[in-house]
Design a protein around this motif. Structure first.
Motif, short mmCIF file in Angstrom:
data_model
loop_
_atom_site.label_atom_id
_atom_site.label_comp_id
_atom_site.label_asym_id
_atom_site.label_seq_id
_atom_site.Cartn_x
_atom_site.Cartn_y
_atom_site.Cartn_z
N ALA A 98 39.71 30.27 29.31
CA ALA A 98 40.21 29.17 29.97
C ALA A 98 39.40 28.16 30.75
N VAL A 99 38.13 28.52 31.89
CA VAL A 99 37.11 28.37 32.40
C VAL A 99 36.55 27.69 31.58
N ILE A 100 35.81 28.42 29.84
CA ILE A 100 35.24 27.54 29.22
C ILE A 100 35.76 26.83 29.07
N ILE A 127 19.77 30.31 33.97
CA ILE A 127 21.51 31.07 34.59
C ILE A 127 22.43 31.96 33.84
N VAL A 128 22.67 32.84 34.04
CA VAL A 128 23.90 33.41 33.32
C VAL A 128 25.27 33.56 33.87
N LEU A 129 25.60 32.81 33.52
CA LEU A 129 27.05 33.76 34.21
C LEU A 129 28.21 33.62 32.96
N ASP A 130 28.24 34.94 34.05
CA ASP A 130 29.36 36.20 33.09
C ASP A 130 31.03 36.23 33.46
N LEU A 131 31.76 35.32 32.87
CA LEU A 131 33.40 35.70 33.00
C LEU A 131 34.33 36.71 33.23
N HIS A 132 34.75 37.16 33.92
CA HIS A 132 35.62 38.54 33.92
C HIS A 132 36.91 38.59 34.54
N THR A 133 37.41 39.13 34.91
CA THR A 133 38.76 39.55 35.75
C THR A 133 39.34 40.78 35.91
N GLY A 134 39.63 41.23 36.89
CA GLY A 134 40.08 42.47 37.32
C GLY A 134 42.00 42.88 36.46
N PRO A 135 42.15 43.87 37.03
CA PRO A 135 43.20 44.33 36.51
C PRO A 135 44.18 43.69 36.87
N LYS A 136 43.98 43.65 38.61
CA LYS A 136 45.17 42.99 39.18
C LYS A 136 43.67 42.51 40.83
N SER A 137 43.72 41.55 40.98
CA SER A 137 42.91 41.53 41.32
C SER A 137 42.63 39.89 41.99
N ALA A 138 41.71 39.75 43.27
CA ALA A 138 41.72 38.32 43.99
C ALA A 138 40.19 37.78 43.41
N LYS A 139 40.13 36.91 43.20
CA LYS A 139 38.52 36.58 42.82
C LYS A 139 37.54 36.88 43.55
N HIS A 140 36.64 37.21 42.82
CA HIS A 140 35.36 37.40 43.60
C HIS A 140 34.03 37.71 42.62
N LEU A 141 33.07 37.55 43.32
CA LEU A 141 31.49 37.82 42.68
C LEU A 141 30.73 38.52 43.20
N ASP A 163 45.50 31.27 32.99
CA ASP A 163 46.91 29.86 33.73
C ASP A 163 45.06 27.95 33.63
N LEU A 164 45.26 27.10 32.87
CA LEU A 164 44.82 26.01 32.39
C LEU A 164 44.70 25.50 33.53
N ILE A 165 45.36 25.25 34.81
CA ILE A 165 45.49 24.87 36.33
C ILE A 165 44.74 25.15 36.84
N ASP A 166 44.36 27.15 37.00
CA ASP A 166 43.51 27.39 37.94
C ASP A 166 42.25 27.78 37.10
N ALA A 167 41.95 27.08 36.25
CA ALA A 167 40.51 27.63 35.25
C ALA A 167 40.15 25.90 35.92
N GLU A 168 40.36 25.46 36.28
CA GLU A 168 40.21 23.77 36.15
C GLU A 168 39.48 24.41 37.71
N ILE A 169 39.97 24.73 38.57
CA ILE A 169 39.17 25.03 39.98
C ILE A 169 38.45 25.73 39.90
#
Length: 372
Positions: A51-53, A167-181, A250-256
């Motif tokens: 969705a972010v892409i 520049i390399v960006l690898d987009l992931h998520t956690g299981p239940k997760s706060a955003k982190h880098l 979540d397309l709105i969150d993806a905009e952020i």
């Protein structure tokens, strides 16, 4: 801005069908500007990066790109399609059991010897030769006379594309997760641009992840050059962005999150548009201070500690319900935080075995100083 697309073959199914992934590119790969590589969905359930892409691509259509931006959504078709009922299982190669994001490889040549043989080159020539050596190393992986595993093949195909980028960006998520880098220590200032409140500061080590495979060789090269009295700034930046929960679009969150990536690309002059980073508090800790809490007993778990919020030592993290022990002191067992921490993610299921990794938490947390 013009857009091109091609299909990259990454494997085959047993019945003979080819597995291909879409690869999109904005800008000119032959230009003198910086080149960016962004991928998502290497783990099957971690879909939010797609969705972010999507949101980035919509923005890039009206932007001038200085260099090129390659985008690879749906990077692992085998993992994406590894379903069991309503759940996506694709975190591990089902044949070998290896984490899909631990298949990337470190350089297969002695970098000290290589540097000694190429030390006469100026920086631009040195970087071009080193980059080609890294790409050739991935090709050598695929040319193995004994063949390679499914996961190794996928990783080598993706890693070749990533090694062409600055520049390399690898987009992931956690299981239940706060955003982190995940951010390398030498590039910590970059964390001030992404729309992400928590940063894990990475050392110069390699454990098989995409971001490490991109920055580790160049960081090593910089260290080797310094040993010979030559100062080289690490020319490649690589990050893993963890974008919340898996099995979620979540397309709105993806905009952020897209806006945060654009702020970073604006800072690096990849795009002409001036995009300001989001104003927010950004906390960090060293990767060695990112602790795992394992279940001291099996049971049904209530995850009590909110994600992304600091808690004190002695506050409750989880309650473990044991109905088989009803009427005893162990019918509900509270597990408390051993020290002050910020919970970042927790196990997706409320049913855990003894030894399950229930929480990951940041300890020894400090605030990043972000001027802009």
């Amino acid at each position: 801005m013009s857009l091109t697309q091609h299909w990259q073959e990454v494997g085959e199914l047993a019945a003979g069908q080819h597995l291909s992934i879409p690869v999109y590119r904005f800008g000119d790969a032959a230009s003198d500007g910086l080149h960016v590589y962004i991928q998502a969905n290497v783990h099957g359930a971690e879909v939010q990066g797609n969705a972010v892409i999507f949101q980035l691509m919509k923005r890039f259509e009206s932007m001038d790109i200085n260099g090129s931006i390659t985008l690879v959504p749906l990077a692992n078709p085998l993992g994406i399609n590894q379903k069991s009922g309503e759940f996506t299982l694709g975190r591990f190669d089902p044949i070998t059991g290896v984490n899909w994001n631990r298949e990337y490889v470190a350089p297969d040549f002695d970098m000290s010897t290589w540097f000694a043989a190429h030390a006469h080159l100026d920086d631009a020539e040195l970087f071009a030769a080193f980059r080609q050596e890294l790409i050739t190393g991935c090709k050598r992986q695929l040319d193995n006379d004994w063949g390679v595993s499914t996961g190794t093949r996928l990783a080598a195909e993706l890693q070749q594309m990533a090694h062409q980028a600055d520049i390399v960006l690898d987009l992931h998520t956690g299981p239940k997760s706060a955003k982190h880098l995940y951010c390398p220590e030498y590039d910590l200032a970059a964390a001030c641009y992404f729309s992400i409140p928590h940063t894990l500061v990475m050392p110069n080590e390699f454990a098989g992840a995409m971001d490490e495979s991109a920055f580790y060789p160049w960081w090593q090269l910089s260290d080797i050059a310094a040993q010979h009295g030559r100062q080289i700034e690490v020319p490649v930046s690589a990050f893993t962005l963890e974008l919340g929960n898996q099995e979620r679009i979540d397309l709105i969150d993806a905009e952020i999150d897209a806006e945060g990536i654009l702020a970073y690309l604006s800072h690096r002059h990849v795009i002409d548009d001036h995009v300001k980073p989001r104003k927010m508090r950004r906390n960090a800790c060293a990767l060695q201070d990112y602790k795992k809490l394992y279940a001291p007993m099996a049971g049904m778990v209530e995850y009590v500690a909110p994600l992304g919020k600091p808690i004190r030592a002695g506050q409750g993290l989880v309650n473990i319900l044991r109905l088989d022990l009803y009427g005893t002191e162990q019918e509900i067992v509270e597990i408390k935080a051993p020290e002050d921490c910020v919970p970042v993610l927790h196990f997706a299921s409320a049913s855990v075995h003894l030894g399950t990794e229930m929480y990951k938490v940041m300890t020894n947390v400090f605030e990043l100083s972000c001027d802009e």
